[in-house]
Design an enzyme around this catalytic site. Structure first.
Site, PDB file in Angstrom:
ATOM      1  N   LYS B  82       4.044   6.957  83.514  1.00  0.00           N
ATOM      2  CA  LYS B  82       4.579   8.204  82.960  1.00  0.00           C
ATOM      3  C   LYS B  82       3.679   8.650  81.810  1.00  0.00           C
ATOM      4  O   LYS B  82       3.165   7.804  81.068  1.00  0.00           O
ATOM      5  CB  LYS B  82       5.991   7.887  82.464  1.00  0.00           C
ATOM      6  CG  LYS B  82       6.815   9.042  81.952  1.00  0.00           C
ATOM      7  CD  LYS B  82       8.191   8.501  81.540  1.00  0.00           C
ATOM      8  CE  LYS B  82       9.156   9.583  81.147  1.00  0.00           C
ATOM      9  NZ  LYS B  82      10.497   9.027  80.806  1.00  0.00           N
ATOM     10  N   SER B 152      14.114  11.632  83.081  1.00  0.00           N
ATOM     11  CA  SER B 152      12.885  12.289  82.683  1.00  0.00           C
ATOM     12  C   SER B 152      11.661  11.748  83.421  1.00  0.00           C
ATOM     13  O   SER B 152      10.666  12.440  83.557  1.00  0.00           O
ATOM     14  CB  SER B 152      12.661  12.089  81.174  1.00  0.00           C
ATOM     15  OG  SER B 152      12.559  10.685  80.883  1.00  0.00           O
ATOM     16  N   SER B 176      16.935   7.827  82.388  1.00  0.00           N
ATOM     17  CA  SER B 176      15.667   8.374  82.897  1.00  0.00           C
ATOM     18  C   SER B 176      14.917   7.492  83.880  1.00  0.00           C
ATOM     19  O   SER B 176      13.894   7.901  84.416  1.00  0.00           O
ATOM     20  CB  SER B 176      14.737   8.713  81.736  1.00  0.00           C
ATOM     21  OG  SER B 176      15.202   9.851  81.071  1.00  0.00           O
TER      22      SER B 176
END
Lengths: 318, 455
Positions: B82, B152, B176
């Site tokens: 990420k 997320s 997330s």
């Protein structure tokens, strides 16, 4: 004071921009060549297909500025026919180096001058068995509910989903709107009765004329997996008196039709004197029941939650 | 084996083939890069792809393999991180305009650990802005492009679901990792607070942030945690506790274990498909000899959720305050609202929220002592329609808040062809229980082996 309003129920948008504008021209010309009007209203996003049922980044390329080609077109038509026009665009604007997109109505007077614009304020994300749309992917929400003086009367605009919020129509009526027009791109035949009821209710509860303008016919949208989504616009372009009664029968779901109504603007004041919802209106009362912000609700909960004196804040698991 | 099949291997399969010299590290990395090239136009999972660096690392691995050098536990395995994880010399945006040009000068601790184990970083994946709830990227769910992959950690989940990597890294402050894992048919792990280092990971909320991972199975997740776990003095939240070989837990017999199913909240208002998948999953556990019984929520459960809401915003505001006040226009609407709310919170409200959280953590751990684990659905729905919002984290937040470990594993496919997930929660530092139960479930079911078709 009487005004003549022409509501153009366009067809689906299954073509590119140039052809679409020719279609809209044909609708407009054929209606106005027979008889003039003081105000002409088009449906929502008149220049583009309704892509909010899918996720398609190429859609953003069809956005234009509020003084772009569609405004120019509206200005020319307004001058030529000596009529005010409410046209609609997928608006693109730049602010502080960032791009913003809105679902916008442009108001042009009979001299071809822009009176103002309204950016749709309620942006739907709905997932029902019969209808799914996510407009929030494409459009920011507008932050104002303006009214526009067009000489003989004051105009308010709500776009499609906005109609379901009585507070929005109320805000326009409180600013003295005589007429509220509702350009829409509403599909799903099962929802057409509700559309009429909502338009009628907004007219009656605010003592204003309401003109709802929708598309008719079937629009094909290409989905991300290559399949087709067929949107069946239910049409039902309609007009309601300030008492909430229909001025004429609503149109059916066929494309390329128009609805012409004569509005006696004095009826607005007359109705308000007769019933007077707006005089009895109690904003201070409703204010007491307005929901607290999410932050306030959480803060209250935390403040009211029992905490023994010896509890230490750790925030860590050990 | 064609390129597509190579990308669909799990870690242990790929490792076995490479050890037998039937698959080269370069071939594997190239297959993933090709797949990214072919699919990412529509999935949009990546912010930065590093083909040269990844291939150079793969060639190095290949040389080492030919020479019979040491082979790490993740030898030649390509992965995604990420874009919240610091990468030395490589742009790390946090998904925000405010950090569009930020280039860290060091690697996050977990990236150092993974690279040491032989893993190869393919690139950086999308996130909602600064890993908060709103400000979604344009990433789509590979199972249906009109649906969100969740957030997320949107890009890490979508990249793995589309077989563009063999595992990926995410972070979780509310839901997330576990939510996108469920939405994408993946196994997602959030270990105990402090178990995995967060040094070099852009913070959202220090006392809630967890480093997490996405894998294709509980077995892969166990291997990854064994590599990623460990004390790191550079992370003030890091726990100095021994790290077991989590893969051993895969052999553990689950017969006789007891799992608790919360009587309320996690099954309220579930849609029919999810309810049915959950019931079926409980049957699978019963068939494995696991006792299933109802359990009560801790008394402070709902107050603690409110506390989490405030803490996350207060800490986000504290972290971003300076940059935000300098350049507010570079921050998107959602994170801006969170920061504004955080800036206006009183210190006493924040501290009271943390005290409530301490009570909740204690109560939650007490409840968990009575059973081996809790089981809930991972999410109230499958991936919602549209990509402007990333779905609700409400089933994951309480366990992030308590800091206890949780895993999400696939438990079915709904009528719309979207995966659903099952969440298992264990006591603090008892991740082995998650792997034992998760692996046993995946031995009896094959939901975790499904991959999106027609990509």
């Amino acid at each position: 004071m009487h005004i003549s309003v022409l509501a153009l129920q366009s067809g689906p948008c299954n073509t590119g921009y140039e052809q679409r504008m020719e279609e809209l021209s044909r609708d407009l010309d054929s209606a106005l060549q027979q008889q003039s009007a003081d105000l002409v209203v088009f449906p929502e996003l008149m220049t583009v297909p309704y892509k909010s049922v899918t996720v398609d980044d190429t859609y953003f390329a069809s956005a234009e500025s509020s003084d772009g080609p569609t405004y120019q077109w509206l200005a020319e038509k307004a001058k030529f026919y000596q009529t005010a026009l409410v046209g609609t665009i997928f608006e693109k604007t730049v602010s502080r180096e960032q791009l913003y997109f809105y679902n916008t109505a442009l108001i042009v007077n009979k001299n071809g001058e822009k009176v103002g614009q309204y950016r749709k304020t309620h942006i739907p994300k709905i997932s029902l068995p019969t209808m799914r749309t996510d407009e929030t992917y494409y459009f920011q929400a507008g932050s104002e509910l303006p009214v526009f003086d067009l000489g003989a009367f004051r105009l308010g605009i709500l776009i499609c989903y906005d109609r379901s919020f009585p507070e929005a129509a109320r805000a326009l009526a409180l600013q003295g709107a005589d007429v509220i027009v509702i350009p829409s791109a509403s599909s799903g035949l099962d929802r057409s009765e509700m559309w009429l009821q909502e338009c009628a209710a907004r007219a009656r509860e605010n003592h204003v004329y309401v003109i709802g303008v929708n598309r008719g016919g079937i629009e094909s949208i290409l989905d991300t997996d290559g399949s087709e989504i067929n949107l069946h616009y239910y049409g039902k372009t309609c007009a309601f008196h300030p008492l909430g009664t229909p001025l004429t029968q609503a149109l059916d779901d066929q494309p390329h039709q128009s609805l012409r109504v004569e509005l006696d603007i004095s009826e607005v004041q007359k109705t308000r004197q007769q019933i007077g919802f707006l005089q009895t209106y109690r904003p201070d009362l409703y204010e007491q029941y307005a929901p607290a912000s999410e932050a306030e609700l959480h803060r209250q909960r935390v403040r009211q939650s029992p905490v023994p004196r010896e509890t230490e804040p750790s925030g860590f698991v050990r | 084996m064609d390129r597509h099949e190579i990308c669909e291997l799990d870690i242990s399969q790929a490792m076995a083939l490479m050890k037998q010299h039937q698959l080269s590290p370069v071939e594997l990395t190239q297959a993933c890069l090709d797949r990214i090239g072919r699919l990412d136009g529509k999935i949009q999972a990546w912010i930065t792809v590093l083909p040269e660096a990844a291939l150079a690392a793969a060639r190095e691995m290949e040389t080492m393999l030919m020479r019979g050098g040491p082979i790490g536990p993740l030898f030649g395995i390509p992965f995604a991180a990420k874009d919240l994880f610091y990468t030395a010399g490589i742009r790390t945006t946090g998904g925000s305009q405010a950090d569009a040009d930020f280039v860290p000068h060091f690697d996050a601790t977990v990236l150092i650990q993974l690279k040491k184990a032989g893993a190869i970083l393919l690139g950086k994946t999308t996130t909602t802005e600064y890993a908060f709830l709103g400000g979604p990227p344009k990433t789509r769910n590979p199972w249906n492009l009109n649906h969100t992959p969740g957030g997320s950690s949107a890009g890490s989940a979508a990249a793995l679901a589309a077989s563009m990597a063999l595992f990926s890294l995410g972070t979780q402050t509310a839901g997330s990792v576990l939510r996108p894992a469920a939405y994408n048919g993946l196994t997602g792990l959030k270990a105990t607070y402090g178990r995995i280092s967060r040094h070099g990971v852009i913070a959202l909320s220090w006392s809630l942030d967890h480093t997490g991972l996405f894998a294709k199975s509980a077995a892969d997740a166990a291997l990854l945690l064994t590599v990623m776990a460990g004390y790191d003095s550079a992370d003030p939240g890091s726990a100095d506790v021994p790290v077991p070989d989590f893969q051993r837990a895969l052999q553990r017999d689950v017969r006789g274990m007891t799992v608790g199913v919360p009587r309320s909240f996690f099954t309220d208002g579930l849609d029919d498909d999810l309810r049915q998948h959950f019931e079926t999953a409980l049957h699978v556990f019963r068939d494995l000899g696991v006792h299933v019984r109802e359990v009560e929520l801790p008394a402070s459960f709902h107050d603690a959720n409110a506390a989490h809401w405030l803490i996350m915003r207060a800490e986000a505001a504290a972290y971003h305050q300076d940059a935000y006040e300098k350049n507010p226009h570079l921050f998107g609407k959602s994170i801006s609202e969170a920061i504004e709310i955080g800036l206006r919170l009183s210190s006493v409200d924040y501290l009271r929220a943390q005290r409530i959280r301490s009570i909740f953590q204690k109560e939650m751990n007490e409840q968990l002592q009575q059973v081996d684990a809790w089981i809930t659905p991972s999410t109230p729905t499958s991936a919602p329609f549209g990509i402007s919002k990333t779905g609700l984290p409400i089933f994951n937040t309480p366990f992030t808040n308590a800091g206890v470990p949780a895993i999400s594993i696939p438990m079915g496919m709904d009528r719309g062809g979207l995966p659903t997930g099952l969440q298992i929660i264990a006591k603090a530092f008892q991740e082995e229980t998650l792997f034992a139960l998760g692996h046993a479930f995946q031995t009896s079911t094959d939901w975790h082996k499904r991959r999106p078709a027609n990509l």
